[in-house]
Motif scaffolding. Sequence first.
Motif, short mmCIF file in Angstrom:
data_model
loop_
_atom_site.label_atom_id
_atom_site.label_comp_id
_atom_site.label_asym_id
_atom_site.label_seq_id
_atom_site.Cartn_x
_atom_site.Cartn_y
_atom_site.Cartn_z
N LEU A 60 -10.67 12.31 0.60
CA LEU A 60 -9.60 12.46 0.99
C LEU A 60 -8.42 11.27 0.96
CD1 LEU A 60 -10.28 13.90 4.62
CD2 LEU A 60 -9.52 15.35 2.35
N PHE A 61 -9.17 10.14 0.54
CA PHE A 61 -8.23 8.86 0.25
C PHE A 61 -7.72 8.53 -1.04
CE2 PHE A 61 -8.00 7.94 4.54
CZ PHE A 61 -9.15 7.89 5.34
N PRO A 63 -5.95 10.43 -2.96
CA PRO A 63 -4.27 10.48 -3.32
C PRO A 63 -3.63 9.19 -2.77
CG PRO A 63 -5.27 12.61 -2.32
CD PRO A 63 -6.45 11.68 -2.25
N LEU A 64 -4.32 8.68 -1.94
CA LEU A 64 -3.67 7.59 -1.24
C LEU A 64 -3.80 6.36 -2.35
CD1 LEU A 64 -2.36 5.92 0.93
CD2 LEU A 64 -4.69 5.51 2.01
N LEU A 67 -1.31 6.92 -5.12
CA LEU A 67 -0.03 6.38 -4.55
C LEU A 67 0.12 4.77 -4.74
CD1 LEU A 67 2.73 7.54 -3.19
CD2 LEU A 67 1.60 7.17 -1.15
N TYR A 71 2.59 2.70 -6.98
CA TYR A 71 3.64 1.65 -6.32
C TYR A 71 3.36 0.27 -7.19
CZ TYR A 71 3.92 -2.03 -2.71
OH TYR A 71 4.14 -3.24 -2.16
N ASP A 96 1.57 -4.60 -0.70
CA ASP A 96 0.77 -4.15 0.01
C ASP A 96 -0.49 -3.87 -0.47
OD1 ASP A 96 0.47 -1.62 2.39
OD2 ASP A 96 1.24 -3.59 2.95
N HIS A 98 -3.00 -1.49 1.11
CA HIS A 98 -3.61 -0.43 1.63
C HIS A 98 -3.61 0.60 0.51
CE1 HIS A 98 -1.68 -2.27 5.36
NE2 HIS A 98 -2.97 -1.82 5.62
N PHE B 16 6.70 2.30 0.56
CA PHE B 16 5.35 2.78 0.24
C PHE B 16 4.55 2.96 1.41
CE2 PHE B 16 1.08 2.85 -1.44
CZ PHE B 16 0.47 2.05 -0.70
N LEU B 17 4.89 2.15 2.20
CA LEU B 17 4.04 2.22 3.47
C LEU B 17 4.41 3.66 4.24
CD1 LEU B 17 3.88 -1.14 5.31
CD2 LEU B 17 2.11 0.24 4.61
N GLN B 19 5.47 6.48 2.82
CA GLN B 19 4.73 7.43 1.99
C GLN B 19 3.32 7.59 2.34
OE1 GLN B 19 6.04 7.43 -1.96
NE2 GLN B 19 8.21 7.93 -1.43
N ALA B 20 2.79 6.27 2.26
CA ALA B 20 1.15 6.22 2.48
C ALA B 20 0.91 7.15 3.94
CB ALA B 20 0.67 5.08 2.42
N CYS B 23 0.90 10.70 3.52
CA CYS B 23 0.11 11.04 2.74
C CYS B 23 -1.17 11.29 3.41
CB CYS B 23 -0.13 10.16 1.53
SG CYS B 23 -1.49 10.35 0.51
N VAL B 24 -1.39 10.13 4.34
CA VAL B 24 -2.59 10.46 4.99
C VAL B 24 -2.61 11.51 6.18
CG1 VAL B 24 -3.75 9.25 6.79
CG2 VAL B 24 -3.11 7.74 4.90
N TYR B 38 0.24 2.47 9.80
CA TYR B 38 1.19 2.15 8.71
C TYR B 38 2.51 2.06 9.21
CZ TYR B 38 -2.67 3.09 5.55
OH TYR B 38 -3.69 3.17 4.92
N THR B 161 3.64 14.16 0.29
CA THR B 161 4.70 13.36 0.04
C THR B 161 5.87 14.23 -0.55
OG1 THR B 161 3.48 13.28 -1.99
CG2 THR B 161 3.25 11.34 -0.65
#
Lengths: 182, 176
Positions: A60-61, A63-64, A67, A71, A96, A98, B16-17, B19-20, B23-24, B38, B161
């Motif tokens: 599930l992560f 796609p993150l 992203l 970025y 970042d 994350h 970015f944060l 969108q993240a 996304c989550v 986030y 997104t």
Amino acid sequence: MPRLKDEAIQDKLTRKAVVLEHCLRRRKKEKRKKTKGFSAKQRREMRLFEVKPEQQKYELFLPLHELWKQYIRDLCNGLRPDTQPQMIQTKLLKADLHGAIVTVTKSKCPSYVGITGIILQEMKHIFKIITKEDKLKVIPKLNNVFSLELDGFISHIYGSKFQLRASERSAKKFKAKGTIDL
Amino acid sequence: MSAQVKDKEAFQRLSFLYQAAHCVLAQNPENQELARFYCHMQRSISRRLVLRQDPSVKRTICKFCSSLLVPGISSTVRQRRCSGRRWSVIRCLCCGQTKRFPSNPAYKLWAEQPEALLENQPQTDQKPATRQGPPKEPSAHKTETPTVTSSLQSCPTPQGTAEAGSHMGKGGPSRR
């Protein structure tokens, strides 16, 4: 005052004005200025990542992570062999983390070495990482070296120098100080 | 007025944060804590570096608990009538705080008025050479670089997104 005799007390009282009660009562103000935020206690009980979403799969992560890759590519304009590493380093310092896939390469504690996963949360002293086995691992930054990989660029992050809240990291200028040993 | 480089990186990080977080939330509607984390990080960065954000972005983040507000999942939207006017009331399900917006289609946000863009500000001593720089940059100072986010969203990403894309567009007249 209670020790003196009656006349002496009378004497003193006739001449002097004695304040019987302080007007300055220590009013315990409730600090109502925090209408727009919660106190740290409330935040602590609401905010953090629960264990129940541990059911969340590693997939599930992904796609993150995609992203995050876009970025970072966008951030350093994508030119790989061309740019000097210093530019990338400075950008990464403010970037970042994350969603990055990170591996612990060197560590003072051997059980941490080799852990790989996606960074879910970054706090002041730790990273929270989810591994491929869907395990949520909490890894301290101190005395650890992480390695980050992107499109052939490998960079090492010395966690001991990174002990800053992620939001403060954008604002801080880093200086080379001390040794880089673990 | 050339764009300050640090600010641009910071804006990219903010977007970015954001969108993240979307996304989550798209991946797992139950887990709002990570999205909240986030958004909280986004707010603290913008507070630290004193960056302004677009009202359309600010409206989707709860001011009190800083969770991402998605109507239906983490917030409810209702229309109420009060003191003769129509208000949209958005209620965050996590902390129970409400936000109210008057529904007035004629209301223009400051960021959308033409005089808010730096390009249109009265020129005092600016050389024409620097003005030729990307005209989008000045507006980037006021808002969260819409250009950057569009480049980030153009690549294939999950539909979460894509929803962010519709949110990121300017607020326009308040929702009716």
